[in-house]
Write a protein that holds these residues in place. Structure first.
Motif, PDB file in Angstrom:
ATOM      1  N   ASN A  19       0.840  -1.186   0.000  1.00 33.05           N
ATOM      2  CA  ASN A  19       0.000   0.000   0.000  1.00 33.05           C
ATOM      3  C   ASN A  19       0.883   1.245   0.000  1.00 33.05           C
ATOM      4  O   ASN A  19       1.923   1.299   0.673  1.00 33.05           O
ATOM      5  N   THR A  20       0.497   2.266  -0.765  1.00 39.80           N
ATOM      6  CA  THR A  20       1.297   3.497  -0.846  1.00 39.80           C
ATOM      7  C   THR A  20       1.391   4.196   0.505  1.00 39.80           C
ATOM      8  O   THR A  20       2.411   4.825   0.814  1.00 39.80           O
ATOM      9  N   ASP A  21       0.327   4.071   1.319  1.00 41.11           N
ATOM     10  CA  ASP A  21       0.375   4.708   2.639  1.00 41.11           C
ATOM     11  C   ASP A  21       1.421   4.030   3.527  1.00 41.11           C
ATOM     12  O   ASP A  21       2.144   4.705   4.281  1.00 41.11           O
ATOM     13  N   ASP A  22       1.522   2.702   3.438  1.00 40.55           N
ATOM     14  CA  ASP A  22       2.538   2.003   4.230  1.00 40.55           C
ATOM     15  C   ASP A  22       3.939   2.381   3.767  1.00 40.55           C
ATOM     16  O   ASP A  22       4.863   2.536   4.584  1.00 40.55           O
ATOM     17  N   LEU A  23       4.119   2.522   2.460  1.00 41.36           N
ATOM     18  CA  LEU A  23       5.430   2.913   1.941  1.00 41.36           C
ATOM     19  C   LEU A  23       5.796   4.321   2.390  1.00 41.36           C
ATOM     20  O   LEU A  23       6.948   4.608   2.752  1.00 41.36           O
ATOM     21  N   ARG A  24       4.823   5.206   2.401  1.00 38.32           N
ATOM     22  CA  ARG A  24       5.085   6.590   2.853  1.00 38.32           C
ATOM     23  C   ARG A  24       5.440   6.618   4.335  1.00 38.32           C
ATOM     24  O   ARG A  24       6.367   7.339   4.752  1.00 38.32           O
ATOM     25  N   GLU A  25       4.709   5.837   5.163  1.00 41.64           N
ATOM     26  CA  GLU A  25       5.009   5.804   6.583  1.00 41.64           C
ATOM     27  C   GLU A  25       6.408   5.252   6.837  1.00 41.64           C
ATOM     28  O   GLU A  25       7.137   5.733   7.726  1.00 41.64           O
ATOM     29  N   TRP A  57       8.949   5.484   4.795  1.00 39.69           N
ATOM     30  CA  TRP A  57       9.910   6.517   4.379  1.00 39.69           C
ATOM     31  C   TRP A  57       9.999   7.637   5.413  1.00 39.69           C
ATOM     32  O   TRP A  57      11.099   8.114   5.731  1.00 39.69           O
ATOM     33  N   LEU A  58       8.870   8.051   5.990  1.00 36.68           N
ATOM     34  CA  LEU A  58       8.897   9.102   7.017  1.00 36.68           C
ATOM     35  C   LEU A  58       9.625   8.624   8.264  1.00 36.68           C
ATOM     36  O   LEU A  58      10.311   9.410   8.937  1.00 36.68           O
ATOM     37  N   ASP A  59       9.501   7.327   8.573  1.00 37.87           N
ATOM     38  CA  ASP A  59      10.208   6.802   9.736  1.00 37.87           C
ATOM     39  C   ASP A  59      11.716   6.856   9.525  1.00 37.87           C
ATOM     40  O   ASP A  59      12.484   7.143  10.457  1.00 37.87           O
ATOM     41  N   PHE A 103      16.182   6.543  -2.188  1.00 32.39           N
ATOM     42  CA  PHE A 103      14.740   6.263  -2.302  1.00 32.39           C
ATOM     43  C   PHE A 103      14.251   6.483  -3.736  1.00 32.39           C
ATOM     44  O   PHE A 103      13.460   5.691  -4.266  1.00 32.39           O
ATOM     45  N   LEU A 148      12.627   3.751  -6.331  1.00 34.78           N
ATOM     46  CA  LEU A 148      11.363   3.935  -7.055  1.00 34.78           C
ATOM     47  C   LEU A 148      11.564   3.758  -8.554  1.00 34.78           C
ATOM     48  O   LEU A 148      10.696   3.204  -9.254  1.00 34.78           O
TER      49      LEU A 148
END
Length: 279
Positions: A181-187, A189-191, A247, A251
Motif C-alpha cells: 500500500n502506498t500509505d505504508d510505503l510513505r510511513e 519513508w517518514l520513519d 529512495f 522507485l
C-alpha cells in the motif's frame, strides 16, 4: 394288484446338450435329470413373503386402500377378517413379530363390539363419538407420514443418485505476496527520515549524487539476497541527501520492474527483492 413298470429309457452319459431342456436342475454345469434319493430339504428352506409391511397400521392401511374402502367409514367386519387371516400366516412363522399385529387385531375387535352395542349419549346429551374415530385419525396421520417419507426418498441423495465431483487443482508453490500500500510505503519513508534527523552533521559540503549510481548500488546490495528489509537499504549515517537519492533510485527500479517491493500482510514489515532471476 397293479404293477407299475418304469419305462424311462436309460440315460447315457454321452447325451447331447439338447437333452438339457428336460433336466430338473444343473449341478456344477452338468444337467441333473433326477433328484438324489438322499436329498433333504428342510421345511423352512423356502419362505414366500407376499407383502412386506412396516407394522400393524401399514397392513391395515394397505387392506383399506387396496379395496378402495372409505377410510372415514371403514367396514370393520371385512377388514378385521382379512387382517386376522394375514396375522395367522405370520404367527406360524414368527410369533414375536405377530404379537404387535395381534394387539391391533384386539383393538379392531373391540371397536367392532362397541359399534354393535347401542350408542350411549354423553353427559351433556350429545351423541357419542364414533368408535372408529381414533383409529381413523391414526391411519390418516400414518398415511401422511408415509407419503412424506416417500417424497423425501425420491429426492436426489448423495452417494445413491449422484456423486460429488472432486477436481484437484495444482497451485504454484511460489507464494504471491500482496502489493504494498502506498500509505505504508510513505510511513516507512517518514520513519527513515525521522531516524536520519537524529544523526545530523553540521559539516557543510557539496556532493554530486547520481540516481543511476545509487540504482546500481541498490541492485548490488540485492544480489544473492532473497529478501532485504526496506530499512536496510538506507544508510542513515550518510545524511538526508543520500537517503533521498537512494529512495528515488529504488522507485525508478520498481518503475522499470527490476525490483519488487512486497509485504506479507497489512502493517507487516516491507521487503525488497530482485524482480528477475540472476544468471
Amino acid at each position: 394288484m397293479t404293477t407299475v413298470t418304469d419305462d424311462t429309457p436309460e440315460i447315457s452319459s454321452d447325451l447331447p446338450d439338447a437333452v438339457d431342456t428336460v433336466a430338473v436342475a444343473r449341478l456344477y454345469g452338468e444337467p441333473l435329470f433326477q433328484l438324489p434319493l438322499d436329498l433333504y430339504i428342510p421345511p423352512d428352506a423356502l419362505e414366500v413373503f407376499l407383502e412386506a409391511f412396516q407394522g400393524p397400521l401399514d397392513l391395515l392401511l394397505y387392506l383399506i386402500r387396496k379395496q378402495n374402502f372409505n377410510i372415514l367409514d371403514i367396514p370393520l367386519a371385512d377388514v378385521t377378517r382379512q387382517y386376522l387371516s394375514y396375522v395367522e400366516q405370520i404367527r406360524k412363522h414368527n410369533l414375536e413379530l405377530a404379537s404387535e399385529y395381534l394387539l391391533m387385531a384386539a383393538m379392531l375387535i373391540e371397536i367392532k363390539s362397541r359399534m354393535l352395542l347401542p350408542p350411549k349419549k354423553t353427559e351433556d346429551g350429545k351423541e357419542a363419538e364414533d368408535p372408529r374415530a381414533e383409529l381413523v385419525r391414526r391411519l390418516l396421520e400414518y398415511e401422511q407420514m408415509k407419503l412424506a417419507a416417500a417424497r423425501l426418498d425420491r429426492l436426489p441423495l448423495l452417494g445413491r443418485d449422484f456423486l460429488r465431483a472432486q477436481v484437484h487443482i495444482e497451485q504454484s508453490l511460489t507464494p504471491r505476496f500482496p502489493d504494498v500500500n502506498t500509505d505504508d510505503l510513505r510511513e516507512a519513508w517518514l520513519d527513515i527520515l525521522k531516524r536520519a534527523k537524529l544523526n545530523q552533521h553540521h559539516k557543510i559540503s557539496r556532493e554530486q549524487l547520481s540516481v543511476r549510481e545509487h540504482m546500481s548500488i541498490v541492485l548490488r546490495r540485492l544480489q544473492g539476497q532473497r529478501f532485504v528489509e526496506f530499512e536496510r537499504l538506507f544508510d542513515v549515517d550518510k545524511g538526508q541527501a543520500v537517503l533521498v537519492v537512494t529512495f528515488i533510485a529504488m522507485l525508478e527500479l520498481a518503475k522499470e520492474r527490476l525490483l519488487e517491493i512486497t509485504q506479507a500482510e497489512a502493517f507487516a514489515p516491507i521487503y525488497v527483492r530482485l524482480a528477475y532471476a540472476p544468471a
